[in-house]
Design a protein around this motif. Sequence first.
Motif, PDB file in Angstrom:
ATOM      1  N   SER A   1      32.285  38.260  68.692  1.00  0.00           N
ATOM      2  CA  SER A   1      32.251  37.363  67.526  1.00  0.00           C
ATOM      3  C   SER A   1      31.630  38.081  66.341  1.00  0.00           C
ATOM      4  CB  SER A   1      31.446  36.108  67.861  1.00  0.00           C
ATOM      5  OG  SER A   1      32.089  35.384  68.884  1.00  0.00           O
ATOM      6  N   GLY A   2      32.220  37.849  65.153  1.00  0.00           N
ATOM      7  CA  GLY A   2      31.728  38.490  63.945  1.00  0.00           C
ATOM      8  C   GLY A   2      32.316  39.856  63.701  1.00  0.00           C
ATOM      9  N   GLY A   3      33.285  40.253  64.530  1.00  0.00           N
ATOM     10  CA  GLY A   3      33.859  41.581  64.361  1.00  0.00           C
ATOM     11  C   GLY A   3      34.851  41.666  63.213  1.00  0.00           C
ATOM     12  N   GLY A   4      35.434  40.516  62.800  1.00  0.00           N
ATOM     13  CA  GLY A   4      36.367  40.518  61.681  1.00  0.00           C
ATOM     14  C   GLY A   4      37.760  40.048  62.039  1.00  0.00           C
ATOM     15  N   LYS A   5      37.945  39.519  63.258  1.00  0.00           N
ATOM     16  CA  LYS A   5      39.280  39.084  63.706  1.00  0.00           C
ATOM     17  C   LYS A   5      39.802  37.926  62.849  1.00  0.00           C
ATOM     18  CE  LYS A   5      37.858  38.046  67.856  1.00  0.00           C
ATOM     19  NZ  LYS A   5      36.425  38.287  67.615  1.00  0.00           N
ATOM     20  N   SER A   6      39.007  36.874  62.749  1.00  0.00           N
ATOM     21  CA  SER A   6      39.449  35.702  61.987  1.00  0.00           C
ATOM     22  C   SER A   6      39.592  36.024  60.505  1.00  0.00           C
ATOM     23  CB  SER A   6      38.470  34.537  62.179  1.00  0.00           C
ATOM     24  OG  SER A   6      38.457  34.128  63.527  1.00  0.00           O
ATOM     25  N   THR A   7      38.728  36.903  59.995  1.00  0.00           N
ATOM     26  CA  THR A   7      38.821  37.310  58.587  1.00  0.00           C
ATOM     27  C   THR A   7      40.157  37.979  58.315  1.00  0.00           C
ATOM     28  OG1 THR A   7      36.422  37.607  58.437  1.00  0.00           O
ATOM     29  CG2 THR A   7      37.772  38.737  56.791  1.00  0.00           C
ATOM     30  N   LEU A   8      40.575  38.853  59.239  1.00  0.00           N
ATOM     31  CA  LEU A   8      41.862  39.525  59.074  1.00  0.00           C
ATOM     32  C   LEU A   8      43.008  38.496  59.080  1.00  0.00           C
ATOM     33  CD1 LEU A   8      43.247  42.219  58.744  1.00  0.00           C
ATOM     34  CD2 LEU A   8      43.228  42.501  61.223  1.00  0.00           C
ATOM     35  N   GLY A   9      42.900  37.490  59.970  1.00  0.00           N
ATOM     36  CA  GLY A   9      43.909  36.425  59.994  1.00  0.00           C
ATOM     37  C   GLY A   9      43.934  35.640  58.697  1.00  0.00           C
TER      38      GLY A   9
ATOM     39  N   ILE B   1      46.894  46.762  70.874  1.00  0.00           N
ATOM     40  CA  ILE B   1      45.636  46.006  70.862  1.00  0.00           C
ATOM     41  C   ILE B   1      44.662  46.737  69.950  1.00  0.00           C
ATOM     42  CG2 ILE B   1      43.693  45.165  72.242  1.00  0.00           C
ATOM     43  CD1 ILE B   1      45.625  45.093  74.652  1.00  0.00           C
ATOM     44  N   LEU B   2      44.088  45.985  68.988  1.00  0.00           N
ATOM     45  CA  LEU B   2      43.087  46.546  68.078  1.00  0.00           C
ATOM     46  C   LEU B   2      41.727  45.953  68.413  1.00  0.00           C
ATOM     47  CD1 LEU B   2      45.004  46.215  64.683  1.00  0.00           C
ATOM     48  CD2 LEU B   2      45.014  48.145  66.267  1.00  0.00           C
ATOM     49  N   VAL B   3      40.741  46.806  68.582  1.00  0.00           N
ATOM     50  CA  VAL B   3      39.373  46.355  68.860  1.00  0.00           C
ATOM     51  C   VAL B   3      38.575  46.465  67.567  1.00  0.00           C
ATOM     52  CG1 VAL B   3      37.310  46.676  70.264  1.00  0.00           C
ATOM     53  CG2 VAL B   3      39.571  47.186  71.231  1.00  0.00           C
ATOM     54  N   LEU B   4      38.047  45.341  67.113  1.00  0.00           N
ATOM     55  CA  LEU B   4      37.267  45.318  65.873  1.00  0.00           C
ATOM     56  C   LEU B   4      35.783  45.165  66.189  1.00  0.00           C
ATOM     57  CD1 LEU B   4      40.221  44.078  64.997  1.00  0.00           C
ATOM     58  CD2 LEU B   4      38.997  43.591  62.884  1.00  0.00           C
TER      59      LEU B   4
ATOM     60  N   GLY C   1      61.229  39.242  68.443  1.00  0.00           N
ATOM     61  CA  GLY C   1      61.825  39.424  67.123  1.00  0.00           C
ATOM     62  C   GLY C   1      60.942  38.979  65.976  1.00  0.00           C
ATOM     63  N   ARG C   2      59.704  38.597  66.255  1.00  0.00           N
ATOM     64  CA  ARG C   2      58.789  38.169  65.202  1.00  0.00           C
ATOM     65  C   ARG C   2      57.563  39.066  65.166  1.00  0.00           C
ATOM     66  NH1 ARG C   2      61.120  33.610  67.067  1.00  0.00           N
ATOM     67  NH2 ARG C   2      61.841  32.098  65.503  1.00  0.00           N
ATOM     68  N   THR C   3      57.051  39.279  63.994  1.00  0.00           N
ATOM     69  CA  THR C   3      55.782  39.985  63.855  1.00  0.00           C
ATOM     70  C   THR C   3      54.678  39.011  64.233  1.00  0.00           C
ATOM     71  OG1 THR C   3      56.711  41.253  62.033  1.00  0.00           O
ATOM     72  CG2 THR C   3      54.308  41.276  62.284  1.00  0.00           C
ATOM     73  N   THR C   4      53.907  39.362  65.266  1.00  0.00           N
ATOM     74  CA  THR C   4      52.929  38.417  65.803  1.00  0.00           C
ATOM     75  C   THR C   4      51.541  39.031  65.779  1.00  0.00           C
ATOM     76  OG1 THR C   4      54.628  37.531  67.266  1.00  0.00           O
ATOM     77  CG2 THR C   4      52.354  36.923  67.741  1.00  0.00           C
ATOM     78  N   LEU C   5      50.612  38.261  65.228  1.00  0.00           N
ATOM     79  CA  LEU C   5      49.204  38.648  65.207  1.00  0.00           C
ATOM     80  C   LEU C   5      48.460  37.699  66.132  1.00  0.00           C
ATOM     81  CD1 LEU C   5      47.613  40.815  63.572  1.00  0.00           C
ATOM     82  CD2 LEU C   5      46.959  38.995  62.008  1.00  0.00           C
ATOM     83  N   VAL C   6      47.914  38.238  67.222  1.00  0.00           N
ATOM     84  CA  VAL C   6      47.243  37.414  68.220  1.00  0.00           C
ATOM     85  C   VAL C   6      45.745  37.658  68.138  1.00  0.00           C
ATOM     86  CG1 VAL C   6      47.099  36.780  70.653  1.00  0.00           C
ATOM     87  CG2 VAL C   6      49.261  37.631  69.726  1.00  0.00           C
ATOM     88  N   ILE C   7      44.994  36.625  67.779  1.00  0.00           N
ATOM     89  CA  ILE C   7      43.528  36.696  67.797  1.00  0.00           C
ATOM     90  C   ILE C   7      43.088  36.150  69.147  1.00  0.00           C
ATOM     91  CG2 ILE C   7      41.403  35.914  66.687  1.00  0.00           C
ATOM     92  CD1 ILE C   7      43.093  35.552  64.114  1.00  0.00           C
ATOM     93  N   ALA C   8      42.547  37.022  69.984  1.00  0.00           N
ATOM     94  CA  ALA C   8      42.343  36.652  71.386  1.00  0.00           C
ATOM     95  C   ALA C   8      40.897  36.834  71.804  1.00  0.00           C
ATOM     96  CB  ALA C   8      43.250  37.489  72.282  1.00  0.00           C
TER      97      ALA C   8
ATOM     98  N   GLY D   1      58.513  42.760  63.941  1.00  0.00           N
ATOM     99  CA  GLY D   1      58.771  42.407  65.329  1.00  0.00           C
ATOM    100  C   GLY D   1      57.702  42.875  66.300  1.00  0.00           C
ATOM    101  N   GLU D   2      56.667  43.551  65.834  1.00  0.00           N
ATOM    102  CA  GLU D   2      55.607  44.059  66.714  1.00  0.00           C
ATOM    103  C   GLU D   2      54.572  42.976  66.993  1.00  0.00           C
ATOM    104  OE1 GLU D   2      52.506  47.885  66.985  1.00  0.00           O
ATOM    105  OE2 GLU D   2      53.407  47.341  65.069  1.00  0.00           O
ATOM    106  N   THR D   3      54.038  42.987  68.215  1.00  0.00           N
ATOM    107  CA  THR D   3      52.967  42.063  68.581  1.00  0.00           C
ATOM    108  C   THR D   3      51.658  42.847  68.643  1.00  0.00           C
ATOM    109  OG1 THR D   3      54.425  40.624  69.853  1.00  0.00           O
ATOM    110  CG2 THR D   3      52.080  40.508  70.359  1.00  0.00           C
ATOM    111  N   VAL D   4      50.719  42.458  67.784  1.00  0.00           N
ATOM    112  CA  VAL D   4      49.426  43.132  67.693  1.00  0.00           C
ATOM    113  C   VAL D   4      48.335  42.126  68.020  1.00  0.00           C
ATOM    114  CG1 VAL D   4      47.797  44.298  66.169  1.00  0.00           C
ATOM    115  CG2 VAL D   4      50.227  44.816  66.006  1.00  0.00           C
ATOM    116  N   ALA D   5      47.469  42.490  68.947  1.00  0.00           N
ATOM    117  CA  ALA D   5      46.356  41.624  69.334  1.00  0.00           C
ATOM    118  C   ALA D   5      45.055  42.151  68.747  1.00  0.00           C
ATOM    119  CB  ALA D   5      46.256  41.547  70.854  1.00  0.00           C
ATOM    120  N   LEU D   6      44.212  41.224  68.273  1.00  0.00           N
ATOM    121  CA  LEU D   6      42.902  41.556  67.721  1.00  0.00           C
ATOM    122  C   LEU D   6      41.837  41.054  68.685  1.00  0.00           C
ATOM    123  CD1 LEU D   6      43.485  40.390  64.027  1.00  0.00           C
ATOM    124  CD2 LEU D   6      43.886  42.662  64.993  1.00  0.00           C
ATOM    125  N   VAL D   7      40.983  41.936  69.156  1.00  0.00           N
ATOM    126  CA  VAL D   7      39.924  41.550  70.085  1.00  0.00           C
ATOM    127  C   VAL D   7      38.599  42.116  69.601  1.00  0.00           C
ATOM    128  CG1 VAL D   7      41.539  41.494  72.028  1.00  0.00           C
ATOM    129  CG2 VAL D   7      40.206  43.562  71.602  1.00  0.00           C
ATOM    130  N   GLY D   8      37.531  41.640  70.203  1.00  0.00           N
ATOM    131  CA  GLY D   8      36.197  42.107  69.855  1.00  0.00           C
ATOM    132  C   GLY D   8      35.206  40.971  69.941  1.00  0.00           C
TER     133      GLY D   8
END
Length: 578
Positions: A373-381, A542-545, A523-530, A364-371
């Motif tokens: 280009s080339g930091g690894g956000k899309s790779t993690l997705g 918020i995670l900074v890659l 109520g959903r686990t959400t991964l936001v690539i922003a 149920g946690e919402t986690v955002a990935l920022v950074g």
Amino acid sequence: MTNKEITRRLIQMMKPYRNRFYLSFLGMVGTALTEPMFPRVLGVLFDDGFGHKPGFQVWTIPAAIIAIFVMRGLCTFSSAYFSNWVISRLLNDLRRAMFDRLLRLPVARFHEESTGAILNTMIAEARQVVEMVTNAFLSIVRDGLVVLGLLSYLLYLNWRLTLVAFILVPASALLVRLSSGRLRRLNRENQRITEEMTQVVEEAARGHQVIRVFAGETYEKNRFEKRSQALLGFSRRITVAAASTVPISQLMSALAVSGVIVLALQQAQNADSVTAGSFIAFISSMLMILAPMKRLAEVNGPIQRGMAAAESVFGLIDAKTEDDPGTVTLQRAKGELRLEHVAFRYNEQNPHALVDTSLTIAAGETVALVGVSGGGKSTLGNLVTRFDAPPSGQIYLDGIAYPDLTLASLRQQIAMVSQNVVLFDDTLAANIAYGVAEIDQTRLENAVRAAHLTEVVNNLPQGLQSPIGENGMRLSGGQRQRVAIARAIYKDAPLLILDEATSALDTESERAVQAALDELMQGRTTLVIAHRLSTIERADRILVLEQGRIVESGRHDALLAQGGIYANLYHLQFAKES
């Protein structure tokens, strides 16, 4: 693959249709049996029909000729009908097998091979394989039987003349064998250039707007012309290699006929058993055998072309699919994700896209990935969706390791909205409820309402049943994005991945859809690539890659107060927007 392996696999694929193949074969046998009958009738006619008193009734010969051709027509029709029945299903089976494998190829395969090459293999090269079976293998069977029937009759008439006539056959076989290797090589190169041309055409059709705006017509014409000229050159060389065997074979046939005539005249002068009727029957049979022998000589070109195409077709059918060793099936996950020391890179030449990454995302946690280009956000997705698998480390869903879960079960838990929206040439309803056998109308209407598509649906001529065109070309960019969001809402999965889901929306639509997304994420686990940081201010974390590592982690306010990378990115973006 060798010719023997390809032939064995094609025969194996035709086994379910063997009964109709046998009927086609019987038709060919019947056709072959009718071939010697006509020369035989001519022989009787010349020996017994032109005397003072014919040894048969006048109507016998015409009746025999009509009967022969009626029988031949029925046999030819049945062999053609049943062989086409088998070949049509073989083509469908080949394309079905390729398409089934296409749907299960690893994502990396689509990065390595062009769309044009895959399209060319499935459409053009599959057709070349069945044309090889039709024009080559069936021709070998049909014409081979005709040659065998006529040859048997020739041996019956005069074995000495027959040996003279066919003394040059081994030389013809050697000629065909020598040309086979060159034809195979040329056809492989021809296929490669055809794939490149298909890719050029596909890109020109897909990118027609860019071509017009940036005046790329001349550039695209040159790309097309380059491949076209290369194909023209290969076509000439293939034609020369294939056609050179024909005049040589015909010359050998002419020499054989000449030798037969000389020997027959000598036998007639020596009061041997050669009569006018038997000579006419022999020459007629020999001339009739030339046409099927010519077709057999010409069949080498289609065979080598088909064999080269079959290598590509079976290469796609045998391509490695996504690994799916899992045995555990989840009905509905709670949504806890855990990464333990995960590392990943796309190939040996590139640096790691993720380096020793450990992370726990609560259900149920919402986690955002920022950074940057080339930091690894899309790779993690991609790792979370299991489009890619990490060579080291492990990912867990609800405490179950990813390799233990079946792919179908895992992906049933995930909904995704990407910045690159993919829609299908179908109705709006089918795109929103994509992948289900039967659409739940109440659920569909709720998804439309939540994604703020109600006004769009009302303005379409057939409402939800309106076709939206290739990749949703009849909708605006923002509408297409909202359709993708409605698709995720309809699926109602416990895991949600948003890859810049509001990037194509105007400000007003973004507010409306962001409200719908906020409701969806509850109520959903959400991964936001922003990339637009204003859309993730309310994320739980918020995670900074940077260069494949998590360098900062926290809520929006805490990261701003920290004054690190996130704060710099946020202030830079805020300054640009201001």
